[in-house]
Enzyme design. Structure first.
Site, short mmCIF file in Angstrom:
data_model
loop_
_atom_site.label_atom_id
_atom_site.label_comp_id
_atom_site.label_asym_id
_atom_site.label_seq_id
_atom_site.Cartn_x
_atom_site.Cartn_y
_atom_site.Cartn_z
N GLY A 55 0.82 -1.20 0.00
CA GLY A 55 0.00 0.00 0.00
C GLY A 55 0.86 1.25 0.00
O GLY A 55 1.74 1.40 0.84
N THR A 56 0.59 2.14 -0.93
CA THR A 56 1.45 3.32 -1.01
C THR A 56 0.95 4.27 -2.08
O THR A 56 0.04 3.96 -2.84
CB THR A 56 2.89 2.91 -1.35
OG1 THR A 56 3.76 4.01 -1.15
CG2 THR A 56 3.02 2.47 -2.80
N THR A 57 1.58 5.43 -2.15
CA THR A 57 1.50 6.30 -3.32
C THR A 57 2.90 6.79 -3.63
O THR A 57 3.61 7.28 -2.74
CB THR A 57 0.59 7.52 -3.06
OG1 THR A 57 -0.72 7.07 -2.74
CG2 THR A 57 0.52 8.40 -4.30
#
Length: 206
Positions: free
Chosen positions: A5-7
């Site tokens: 999960g990330t940006t």
């Protein structure tokens, strides 16, 4: 525990590249880490960001960093940004049908100028002017597309990157806990300090 999960985002400007990533790693709905490092230096003039499984991304970056170091020792010149991206793509294809679940942005500067590459989990390689990956990418890319110009200067590109990341942090639950920002130009890789990032965030949100 699988941390993901990330940006992450990347933007080319007139004389270089800026990349950024958040610090949150999740396992389902659990926040597994608030200090995950997702932007990693490969050479003095190139970095990679990680989205997907953090461990898989770190494994890939460690491998290509070693290859780049050996290439530099053997040839007495740095491995090109395109060369780094191609090696990462090869490593990802090599693990088929057992995929490494990582998508990487490779950004850097070499003798040919500034480069920004996307390397997906299937080993597909594309060069772009701007990119966003991870769970918050739909929010981030919409901000970048609305404000991007190929002839942007460093400061304009920094504000655009910060705007895209703050938008993702506010809308995506898997993105959060601060951001890392890196500028790569003909002076090399520069990780912005917390103070510099905080000042930019305040300026954007003003």
């Amino acid at each position: 525990m699988l941390m993901k999960g990330t940006t992450t985002v990347g933007v080319k400007f007139k004389n270089g590249v800026i990349v950024a990533s958040d610090k949150r790693a999740t396992s389902g709905t659990f926040v597994a880490s608030k200090s995950a490092v997702k932007t990693l230096k490969i050479t003095d003039y190139a970095v990679a960001t990680i989205s997907g499984l953090v461990a898989d991304g770190q494994y890939l970056v460690n491998n290509v960093r070693t290859i780049a170091d050996l290439y530099s020792l053997d040839t007495e010149r740095p491995l090109s940004v395109r060369g780094i991206a191609r090696i990462l793509a090869f490593l990802l294809r090599r693990y088929r049908p057992y995929f490494l679940l990582a998508q990487l942005i490779v950004g850097g500067v070499d003798r040919e100028g500034a480069h920004l590459f996307n390397v997906d989990p299937f080993g597909t390689l594309t060069e772009e002017d701007y990119l966003a990956t991870g769970s918050g990418s739909p929010v981030a890319i919409s901000v970048i597309e609305s404000g991007y110009s190929p002839d942007m200067d460093r400061e304009s590109a920094l504000r655009l990157v910060i705007s895209s990341m703050t938008a993702a942090l506010s809308r995506d639950a898997a993105t959060g806990d601060g951001i890392d920002v890196v500028v790569i130009d003909d002076r090399g890789v520069n990780f912005l300090s917390r103070e510099e990032i905080s000042d930019l965030v305040r300026e954007v949100l003003r």
